[in-house]
Write an enzyme that holds these catalytic residues in place. Structure first.
Site, PDB file in Angstrom:
ATOM      1  N   GLY A 190       0.842  -1.197   0.000  1.00  0.00           N
ATOM      2  CA  GLY A 190       0.000   0.000   0.000  1.00  0.00           C
ATOM      3  C   GLY A 190       0.873   1.240   0.000  1.00  0.00           C
ATOM      4  N   GLU A 191       0.370   2.296   0.607  1.00  0.00           N
ATOM      5  CA  GLU A 191       1.038   3.593   0.761  1.00  0.00           C
ATOM      6  C   GLU A 191       1.591   4.160  -0.544  1.00  0.00           C
ATOM      7  OE1 GLU A 191       5.522   2.663   2.591  1.00  0.00           O
ATOM      8  OE2 GLU A 191       3.798   2.351   3.914  1.00  0.00           O
ATOM      9  N   ALA A 192       1.017   3.749  -1.677  1.00  0.00           N
ATOM     10  CA  ALA A 192       1.365   4.236  -3.018  1.00  0.00           C
ATOM     11  C   ALA A 192       2.662   3.653  -3.557  1.00  0.00           C
ATOM     12  CB  ALA A 192       1.439   5.766  -3.051  1.00  0.00           C
TER      13      ALA A 192
END
Length: 337
Positions: free
Chosen positions: A304-306
């Site tokens: 996640g978290e880009a």
């Protein structure tokens, strides 16, 4: 800039009137690509990617000078049911880590020259448990959309949205199940690494949420009922990017589920979006198929978290550099076919 909507009806009106690609720029980029010093199609998907980007930026020789990564963080009431391997406190702790430069996304954004912004969204006020009521009131939902809209820098030329929120793979699974059908188990994965008992709990929670909220409206309605503030904010940022003709690189399962809500509200809402990567979360690929987006990379990421979309930024940068920087046969004095 103040968002151009004040309620969900206004969001729908905005989605129905979004700008399209610049057809002249697309045509010019295709013509330029055909004259570059390479065999036709030799750069594979890079050619289509660069032409897609050029169409949104309105020029046949685009450049990427100001990429922006935005990470939104939100807490989920449903996390109290034990759907994650980590407690909700980790959301705030990770936000601090982002702000101090210690997370993976900090390193990736720096590597590819992207500005990184982090927005914590009412972490002291988790969404409601969606097995008991809608996750957000309309007012809270619109507030989160506004946060995403306002986070986009007008000078950005490619946008990446990411998220942090303990419990948000549960929300993403419920949202995907409600919008695409099937059984809860089809969409529910291990997320942060829950054990078998945790996976069974998570699947039950997703099923309960879909049973309560499924069929009660369009994609926006489902995002309000089953999503989180960070998911709504990503959607708001995607809408703002479209208004500014900023191409968007989608991240993993949670980001793509938020995008799915837009696609299920308005056909074509994601024309300015490209799938950055295919994550290891099993349902991500099925959501990408549903929105007809082929991922640029597949590296088994599930952070996640880009992070996955930030990696794909390098692919986009390479594609654009080739289209804009390579010489044509005429310029290079090379005999073409």
């Amino acid at each position: 800039m103040t968002a151009a909507f004040s309620d969900m009806g206004g969001v729908r009106v905005l989605l129905a009137s979004q700008p399209a690609q610049d057809a002249v720029a697309v045509s010019a980029a295709k013509a330029r690509n055909e004259q570059l010093t390479k065999p036709p199609g030799a750069l594979g998907r890079l050619e289509d990617l660069a032409i897609w980007y050029a169409g949104w930026r309105g020029t046949d020789r685009p450049a990427i000078c100001a990429p922006q990564v935005i990470v939104f963080a939100g807490n989920h009431g449903v996390a109290a049911q034990g759907v994650s391997a980590f407690p909700p406190e980790v959301t705030e702790q990770m936000v601090l880590n982002f702000q101090q430069g210690g997370a993976a996304i900090n390193q990736l954004a720096r590597t590819f020259g992207a500005k990184l912004d982090v927005h914590a969204l009412s972490l002291d006020r988790p969404t409601a448990d969606f097995t008991q009521s809608p996750a957000m009131s309309e007012a809270d939902f619109i507030e989160a959309l506004h946060a995403g809209w306002a986070a986009v820098d007008d000078s950005t030329d490619v946008l990446i949205t990411g998220e942090m929120g303990i419990g948000n793979t549960t929300s993403a699974a419920a949202l995907a199940c409600a919008l695409l059908g099937g059984e809860a188990a089809d969409w529910t994965g291990r997320g942060t690494g829950v054990d078998d008992a945790g996976l069974a709990t998570k699947t039950r929670v997703v099923a309960q949420g879909v049973a309560m909220h499924g069929g009660q409206g369009d994609g926006l309605d489902m995002l309000r009922r089953l999503g989180g503030r960070e998911m709504a904010a990503m959607a708001g940022a995607m809408i703002r990017a479209r208004q500014l003709r900023i191409p968007v690189m989608l991240d993993g399962f949670i980001c793509t589920a938020a995008a799915l809500a837009l696609a299920k509200t308005q056909p074509g809402a994601l024309d300015h979006c490209m799938a950055g990567h295919l994550s290891a979360e099993g349902a991500h690929g099925r959501v990408l198929e549903a929105i007809d987006k082929a991922p640029l990379v597949s590296l088994g990421l599930r952070l996640g978290e880009a992070s996955g979309a930030a990696l794909s930024l390098g692919v986009l940068q390479g594609a654009v550099a080739c289209l804009s920087g390579m010489a044509t046969f005429a310029e290079a004095g090379v005999s073409g076919s």
